[in-house]
Scaffold this motif. Structure first.
Motif, PDB file in Angstrom:
ATOM      1  N   ILE A   1       0.862  -1.177   0.000  1.00  0.00           N
ATOM      2  CA  ILE A   1       0.000   0.000   0.000  1.00  0.00           C
ATOM      3  C   ILE A   1       0.900   1.229   0.000  1.00  0.00           C
ATOM      4  O   ILE A   1       1.751   1.377   0.885  1.00  0.00           O
ATOM      5  CB  ILE A   1      -0.913   0.040   1.236  1.00  0.00           C
ATOM      6  CG1 ILE A   1      -1.715  -1.256   1.366  1.00  0.00           C
ATOM      7  CG2 ILE A   1      -1.827   1.260   1.179  1.00  0.00           C
ATOM      8  CD1 ILE A   1      -2.742  -1.471   0.306  1.00  0.00           C
ATOM      9  N   VAL A   2       0.729   2.092  -0.983  1.00  0.00           N
ATOM     10  CA  VAL A   2       1.514   3.322  -1.060  1.00  0.00           C
ATOM     11  C   VAL A   2       0.568   4.492  -0.820  1.00  0.00           C
ATOM     12  O   VAL A   2      -0.473   4.608  -1.479  1.00  0.00           O
ATOM     13  CB  VAL A   2       2.211   3.472  -2.423  1.00  0.00           C
ATOM     14  CG1 VAL A   2       3.058   4.741  -2.453  1.00  0.00           C
ATOM     15  CG2 VAL A   2       3.083   2.254  -2.715  1.00  0.00           C
TER      16      VAL A   2
ATOM     17  N   LEU B   1      -2.370   2.357  -4.669  1.00  0.00           N
ATOM     18  CA  LEU B   1      -2.069   3.746  -4.337  1.00  0.00           C
ATOM     19  C   LEU B   1      -3.276   4.359  -3.640  1.00  0.00           C
ATOM     20  O   LEU B   1      -4.397   4.296  -4.145  1.00  0.00           O
ATOM     21  CB  LEU B   1      -1.739   4.556  -5.591  1.00  0.00           C
ATOM     22  CG  LEU B   1      -1.560   6.062  -5.339  1.00  0.00           C
ATOM     23  CD1 LEU B   1      -0.290   6.331  -4.538  1.00  0.00           C
ATOM     24  CD2 LEU B   1      -1.545   6.843  -6.640  1.00  0.00           C
ATOM     25  N   VAL B   2      -3.040   4.975  -2.495  1.00  0.00           N
ATOM     26  CA  VAL B   2      -4.074   5.702  -1.763  1.00  0.00           C
ATOM     27  C   VAL B   2      -3.760   7.194  -1.878  1.00  0.00           C
ATOM     28  O   VAL B   2      -2.689   7.639  -1.453  1.00  0.00           O
ATOM     29  CB  VAL B   2      -4.111   5.290  -0.281  1.00  0.00           C
ATOM     30  CG1 VAL B   2      -5.281   5.976   0.428  1.00  0.00           C
ATOM     31  CG2 VAL B   2      -4.203   3.782  -0.140  1.00  0.00           C
ATOM     32  N   GLY B   3      -4.679   7.950  -2.480  1.00  0.00           N
ATOM     33  CA  GLY B   3      -4.420   9.363  -2.692  1.00  0.00           C
ATOM     34  C   GLY B   3      -5.692  10.113  -3.026  1.00  0.00           C
ATOM     35  O   GLY B   3      -6.805   9.592  -2.840  1.00  0.00           O
ATOM     36  N   ALA B   4      -5.528  11.338  -3.537  1.00  0.00           N
ATOM     37  CA  ALA B   4      -6.676  12.173  -3.875  1.00  0.00           C
ATOM     38  C   ALA B   4      -6.341  13.048  -5.070  1.00  0.00           C
ATOM     39  O   ALA B   4      -5.214  13.546  -5.190  1.00  0.00           O
ATOM     40  CB  ALA B   4      -7.075  13.050  -2.680  1.00  0.00           C
TER      41      ALA B   4
ATOM     42  N   CYS C   1      -5.939   1.651  -7.777  1.00  0.00           N
ATOM     43  CA  CYS C   1      -6.047   3.024  -7.285  1.00  0.00           C
ATOM     44  C   CYS C   1      -7.211   3.176  -6.322  1.00  0.00           C
ATOM     45  O   CYS C   1      -8.376   3.030  -6.714  1.00  0.00           O
ATOM     46  CB  CYS C   1      -6.203   4.006  -8.443  1.00  0.00           C
ATOM     47  SG  CYS C   1      -4.704   4.177  -9.431  1.00  0.00           S
ATOM     48  N   ALA C   2      -6.897   3.448  -5.058  1.00  0.00           N
ATOM     49  CA  ALA C   2      -7.893   3.862  -4.073  1.00  0.00           C
ATOM     50  C   ALA C   2      -7.769   5.381  -3.963  1.00  0.00           C
ATOM     51  O   ALA C   2      -7.298   5.925  -2.957  1.00  0.00           O
ATOM     52  CB  ALA C   2      -7.638   3.181  -2.736  1.00  0.00           C
TER      53      ALA C   2
ATOM     54  N   GLU D   1      -7.943   4.495   5.968  1.00  0.00           N
ATOM     55  CA  GLU D   1      -8.488   3.359   6.703  1.00  0.00           C
ATOM     56  C   GLU D   1      -9.291   2.450   5.772  1.00  0.00           C
ATOM     57  O   GLU D   1      -9.157   1.212   5.795  1.00  0.00           O
ATOM     58  CB  GLU D   1      -9.387   3.870   7.822  1.00  0.00           C
ATOM     59  CG  GLU D   1      -9.766   2.850   8.856  1.00  0.00           C
ATOM     60  CD  GLU D   1      -8.774   2.783  10.010  1.00  0.00           C
ATOM     61  OE1 GLU D   1      -8.374   1.652  10.344  1.00  0.00           O
ATOM     62  OE2 GLU D   1      -8.418   3.835  10.555  1.00  0.00           O
ATOM     63  N   ALA D   2     -10.121   3.056   4.921  1.00  0.00           N
ATOM     64  CA  ALA D   2     -10.957   2.267   4.010  1.00  0.00           C
ATOM     65  C   ALA D   2     -10.110   1.475   3.022  1.00  0.00           C
ATOM     66  O   ALA D   2     -10.412   0.314   2.704  1.00  0.00           O
ATOM     67  CB  ALA D   2     -11.918   3.187   3.265  1.00  0.00           C
ATOM     68  N   ALA D   3      -9.038   2.101   2.527  1.00  0.00           N
ATOM     69  CA  ALA D   3      -8.174   1.404   1.579  1.00  0.00           C
ATOM     70  C   ALA D   3      -7.479   0.211   2.227  1.00  0.00           C
ATOM     71  O   ALA D   3      -7.346  -0.861   1.613  1.00  0.00           O
ATOM     72  CB  ALA D   3      -7.146   2.378   1.012  1.00  0.00           C
TER      73      ALA D   3
END
Length: 298
Positions: free
Chosen positions: A7-8, A58-61, A82-83, A122-124
């Motif tokens: 998880i990045v 990837l966790v981002g926005a 992609c999350a 947290e969700a990712a």
């Protein structure tokens, strides 16, 4: 056997890269090769991990805009899950990169990256029960707006038994938040990556091995990236490994540290020795500097 998922967490950006033919001429024109590419420290590392065949999320926005959708689509084409939240009323982040063979200067609007939430992190993690490692871009910690998400990423990873790495990101914002605060946030992470400038901010003007030993009080393992001079690995078991850099003609140094991080993580998580992990990391850092932009060749 399938590699464990990584998880990045951190920035996803549009890079406007200008590789200059010479020093900028104030008040006039300077010729350059200009490319619009995907960027962001976390996204770049995720892209290189994906190119290596490592399962990665990837966790981002990003903003709910064309550039944001483009950035997500290109990562998905490269094998990255992609999350990534698409947020209204805020633009996708953009960085103008002025690059030469020797150095690069970044002019940054982090945009939607500042809105990354602890809940999204947290969700990712909840959606990735196969994850074994979390890698956090230090940029997430260095800005007060995104810091809660970064701290939650570290806490949630520990609660789930994941190993954790942090890239210190950038010397100037590190200097602004201060070494004491940053090192308190990353205390006891499994792996801390710093370049020479970041190591000096955090540990003072020592030689790389001494900087690594000083920082290993806070992190279990420390890698000091020294560009063309190679890299040094130091850990609390008194293991010190040194690897020279590969000789390459430098076109654009943008993202070299992110590619280095991906190579290092892929090797280390697969059980490689520190020396072998540094060599693999150096190979990917060298590949990155030989092209324009921060992502793997398509």
């Amino acid at each position: 056997m399938t590699a464990p998922r990584v998880i990045v967490v951190g920035d996803l950006i549009t890079d406007v890269v200008a590789v200059l033919t010479g020093p900028p001429v104030t008040g006039s024109d300077t010729a350059a090769t200009i490319r619009f590419t995907g960027g962001g420290q976390a996204a770049n590392t995720a892209a290189w991990l994906g190119a290596l065949g490592v399962p990665v999320t990837l966790v981002g926005a990003v903003g709910d805009d064309g550039p944001g959708r483009d950035r997500v689509a290109e990562l998905e084409r490269g094998g990255v899950d992609c999350a990534v939240a698409q947020l209204p009323d805020v633009p996708t982040g953009t960085v103008i990169v002025l690059a030469s063979a020797a150095e690069r200067t970044m002019i940054t609007e982090r945009g939607a990256n500042l809105r990354l939430s602890p809940q999204a992190v947290e969700a990712a993690l909840d959606a990735a029960p196969d994850a074994a490692h979390l890698h956090l871009s230090g940029y997430t910690l260095l800005d007060a707006a995104s810091r809660p998400a970064g701290l939650r990423a570290l806490g949630a990873a520990r609660e789930r038994g994941l190993t954790v790495s942090v890239d210190a990101a950038s010397a100037a914002p590190l200097r602004r938040v201060g070494a004491t605060a940053f090192l308190s946030w990353v205390r006891d992470v499994d792996l801390l990556l710093v370049n020479a400038a970041e190591a000096t901010v955090l540990a003072g003007g020592l030689d790389p091995a001494a900087q690594g030993r000083a920082l290993s009080v806070s992190a279990r393992r420390v890698v000091v990236k020294r560009g063309a001079a190679g890299a040094v690995w130091v850990d609390r078991d008194a293991v010190i490994a040194v690897a020279p850099a590969r000789r390459m003609a430098v076109v654009d140094p943008t993202g070299a540290g992110d590619a280095f991080a991906a190579g290092l993580l892929a090797a280390w998580l697969a059980g490689a020795s520190p020396e072998a992990a540094l060599r693999r990391a150096g190979d990917f850092g060298a590949s990155a500097v030989s092209q324009v932009g921060a992502r793997p060749p398509v």
